[in-house]
Design a protein around this motif. Structure first.
Motif, PDB file in Angstrom:
ATOM      1  N   GLY A 126       0.797  -1.215   0.000  1.00 41.84           N
ATOM      2  CA  GLY A 126       0.000   0.000   0.000  1.00 41.84           C
ATOM      3  C   GLY A 126       0.830   1.265   0.000  1.00 41.84           C
ATOM      4  O   GLY A 126       0.373   2.320  -0.455  1.00 41.84           O
ATOM      5  N   ILE A 172       2.309   3.898  -7.381  1.00 40.34           N
ATOM      6  CA  ILE A 172       1.941   3.216  -8.625  1.00 40.34           C
ATOM      7  C   ILE A 172       2.284   4.127  -9.798  1.00 40.34           C
ATOM      8  O   ILE A 172       1.749   5.232  -9.917  1.00 40.34           O
ATOM      9  CB  ILE A 172       0.443   2.867  -8.630  1.00 40.34           C
ATOM     10  CG1 ILE A 172       0.102   1.982  -7.433  1.00 40.34           C
ATOM     11  CG2 ILE A 172       0.070   2.162  -9.920  1.00 40.34           C
ATOM     12  CD1 ILE A 172      -1.373   1.680  -7.305  1.00 40.34           C
ATOM     13  N   ASP A 226      -3.016   6.424  -8.662  1.00 41.39           N
ATOM     14  CA  ASP A 226      -2.020   6.560  -7.602  1.00 41.39           C
ATOM     15  C   ASP A 226      -2.467   7.454  -6.451  1.00 41.39           C
ATOM     16  O   ASP A 226      -1.992   7.297  -5.328  1.00 41.39           O
ATOM     17  CB  ASP A 226      -0.717   7.113  -8.192  1.00 41.39           C
ATOM     18  CG  ASP A 226       0.402   7.143  -7.165  1.00 41.39           C
ATOM     19  OD1 ASP A 226       0.649   6.101  -6.536  1.00 41.39           O
ATOM     20  OD2 ASP A 226       1.022   8.209  -6.992  1.00 41.39           O
ATOM     21  N   ARG A 263      -4.829   6.045  -1.742  1.00 41.03           N
ATOM     22  CA  ARG A 263      -4.251   4.925  -2.472  1.00 41.03           C
ATOM     23  C   ARG A 263      -3.781   3.831  -1.524  1.00 41.03           C
ATOM     24  O   ARG A 263      -3.941   2.635  -1.785  1.00 41.03           O
ATOM     25  CB  ARG A 263      -3.089   5.449  -3.316  1.00 41.03           C
ATOM     26  CG  ARG A 263      -2.456   4.467  -4.310  1.00 41.03           C
ATOM     27  CD  ARG A 263      -1.386   3.539  -3.712  1.00 41.03           C
ATOM     28  NE  ARG A 263      -0.512   4.162  -2.755  1.00 41.03           N
ATOM     29  CZ  ARG A 263       0.454   5.032  -3.044  1.00 41.03           C
ATOM     30  NH1 ARG A 263       0.670   5.418  -4.270  1.00 41.03           N
ATOM     31  NH2 ARG A 263       1.221   5.519  -2.088  1.00 41.03           N
ATOM     32  N   TRP A 310      -6.754   1.889  -0.087  1.00 41.76           N
ATOM     33  CA  TRP A 310      -7.351   1.155  -1.199  1.00 41.76           C
ATOM     34  C   TRP A 310      -6.545  -0.099  -1.529  1.00 41.76           C
ATOM     35  O   TRP A 310      -7.088  -1.197  -1.635  1.00 41.76           O
ATOM     36  CB  TRP A 310      -7.419   2.096  -2.393  1.00 41.76           C
ATOM     37  CG  TRP A 310      -7.943   1.520  -3.668  1.00 41.76           C
ATOM     38  CD1 TRP A 310      -9.241   1.221  -3.968  1.00 41.76           C
ATOM     39  CD2 TRP A 310      -7.176   1.202  -4.835  1.00 41.76           C
ATOM     40  NE1 TRP A 310      -9.335   0.743  -5.260  1.00 41.76           N
ATOM     41  CE2 TRP A 310      -8.080   0.724  -5.805  1.00 41.76           C
ATOM     42  CE3 TRP A 310      -5.828   1.295  -5.147  1.00 41.76           C
ATOM     43  CZ2 TRP A 310      -7.659   0.321  -7.067  1.00 41.76           C
ATOM     44  CZ3 TRP A 310      -5.405   0.897  -6.406  1.00 41.76           C
ATOM     45  CH2 TRP A 310      -6.328   0.416  -7.345  1.00 41.76           C
ATOM     46  N   MET A 311      -5.236   0.059  -1.638  1.00 37.90           N
ATOM     47  CA  MET A 311      -4.386  -1.068  -2.005  1.00 37.90           C
ATOM     48  C   MET A 311      -4.278  -2.083  -0.868  1.00 37.90           C
ATOM     49  O   MET A 311      -4.237  -3.297  -1.101  1.00 37.90           O
ATOM     50  CB  MET A 311      -2.997  -0.560  -2.400  1.00 37.90           C
ATOM     51  CG  MET A 311      -2.055  -1.656  -2.885  1.00 37.90           C
ATOM     52  SD  MET A 311      -2.711  -2.583  -4.294  1.00 37.90           S
ATOM     53  CE  MET A 311      -2.581  -1.365  -5.593  1.00 37.90           C
ATOM     54  N   CYS A 329       3.012  -7.493  -6.379  1.00 40.09           N
ATOM     55  CA  CYS A 329       2.926  -6.225  -7.122  1.00 40.09           C
ATOM     56  C   CYS A 329       2.833  -6.470  -8.627  1.00 40.09           C
ATOM     57  O   CYS A 329       2.053  -5.806  -9.325  1.00 40.09           O
ATOM     58  CB  CYS A 329       4.139  -5.357  -6.808  1.00 40.09           C
ATOM     59  SG  CYS A 329       4.141  -4.630  -5.158  1.00 40.09           S
ATOM     60  N   ILE A 348      -0.677  -7.667  -9.587  1.00 42.71           N
ATOM     61  CA  ILE A 348      -1.636  -6.552  -9.552  1.00 42.71           C
ATOM     62  C   ILE A 348      -1.437  -5.652 -10.767  1.00 42.71           C
ATOM     63  O   ILE A 348      -2.395  -5.247 -11.437  1.00 42.71           O
ATOM     64  CB  ILE A 348      -1.481  -5.759  -8.241  1.00 42.71           C
ATOM     65  CG1 ILE A 348      -1.923  -6.608  -7.045  1.00 42.71           C
ATOM     66  CG2 ILE A 348      -2.299  -4.471  -8.284  1.00 42.71           C
ATOM     67  CD1 ILE A 348      -1.661  -5.958  -5.698  1.00 42.71           C
TER      68      ILE A 348
END
Length: 281
Positions: free
Chosen positions: A19, A23, A45, A54, A57-58, A267, A270
């Motif tokens: 997280g 990104i 991002d 972000r 969310w991640m 990562c 995703i």
């Protein structure tokens, strides 16, 4: 599974690390990959959801992948005139999967079916029968979680036990005081509590006999050794350094391997799903 502190700690550390990673939106060129800064990169991002950062969310996505969703995390893109307005992560309890043969499937969210290409589906540890579906690691760790739970309950019960005396005093049953709690307390006060700390006990030889015993400890039960082995096994299954869940010590090599293998692998998976379904060009 989410009630086990070791499993939760390991999953939370993975989720929090991912997280915290920025990104990037990258463009493949003849001179190598170059970063693009535009509204799409900002949306993903900085502002993927109106009420989330972000990072939050991640973290939610990764926790669904590892634990809550048993290897599956679903995100629904909301668009307007072809532009992404938000990327809504769906809690695992609201999602189910409907296989269409072995090759395709539909996603059911709150009872409503969606096609598989209309959502982002992040997968961790593909299922042996339905390769498009994740199975997580809950099956592998269920027995370990049960064992750790039982070890914790045993330790608590042992530490709360009142039957761990270090001395046993044998008293002649014919002594009148022995027949009542008050009398037994009087014997303790008269013979076993010296006037000065450290003074020797002076007791009648024909009425009292004192024996020292070694109380049972957690080391004798070998609980700590068993717990350490289970913790190391959980760390190995999730791919985290054992010291993160209280087993072993910090080692730079283990930490670097954790970042380069476990974190990087998740990562990449995703990023692959987002690249495949969010970007047209």
């Amino acid at each position: 599974m989410d009630k086990n502190p070791e499993i939760m700690t390991a999953c939370r550390r993975i989720a929090s690390l991912i997280g915290a990673i920025t990104i990037y939106l990258m463009n493949n060129t003849e001179d190598g990959d170059k970063r693009i800064v535009n509204e799409l990169s900002r949306k993903i991002d900085i502002d993927p959801m109106p009420n989330m950062t972000r990072s939050t969310w991640m973290e939610g996505i990764v926790m669904n992948m590892l634990l809550y969703g048993r290897g599956n995390a679903i995100v629904v893109p909301h668009t307007w005139e072809g532009l992404i307005q938000s990327l809504e992560p769906i809690s695992a309890s609201r999602v189910s999967f409907v296989p269409i043969g072995y090759r395709d499937y539909r996603v059911t969210i709150d009872g409503k079916e969606r096609s598989s290409d209309s959502v982002l589906h992040f997968v961790f540890n593909p299922d042996k029968n339905y390769l498009w579906k994740g199975q997580g690691v809950t099956t592998c760790m269920r027995d370990l979680a049960d064992t750790l739970k039982q070890a914790s309950a045993t330790s608590k019960a042992f530490l709360k036990s009142e039957y761990k005396p270090s001395l046993i005093v044998k008293v002649d049953a014919m002594v009148d005081e022995f027949s009542s709690p008050e009398g037994r307390q009087k014997i303790i006060d008269d013979y076993l509590k010296p006037a000065q700390r450290g003074a020797p006990w002076i007791i009648p030889a024909d009425q009292l006999s004192v024996e020292q015993v070694r109380p049972l400890s957690l080391a004798d039960l070998a609980i700590n050794d068993s717990v350490m082995l289970d913790k190391k096994m959980i760390a190995a299954i999730l791919g985290v350094p054992p010291y993160l869940i209280g087993a072993g010590e910090y080692k730079r090599e283990e930490w670097n391997a954790f970042i380069q293998s476990t974190i990087m692998t998740i990562c990449k998976s995703i990023a692959s799903e987002m690249t495949k379904k969010l970007i047209i060009k």
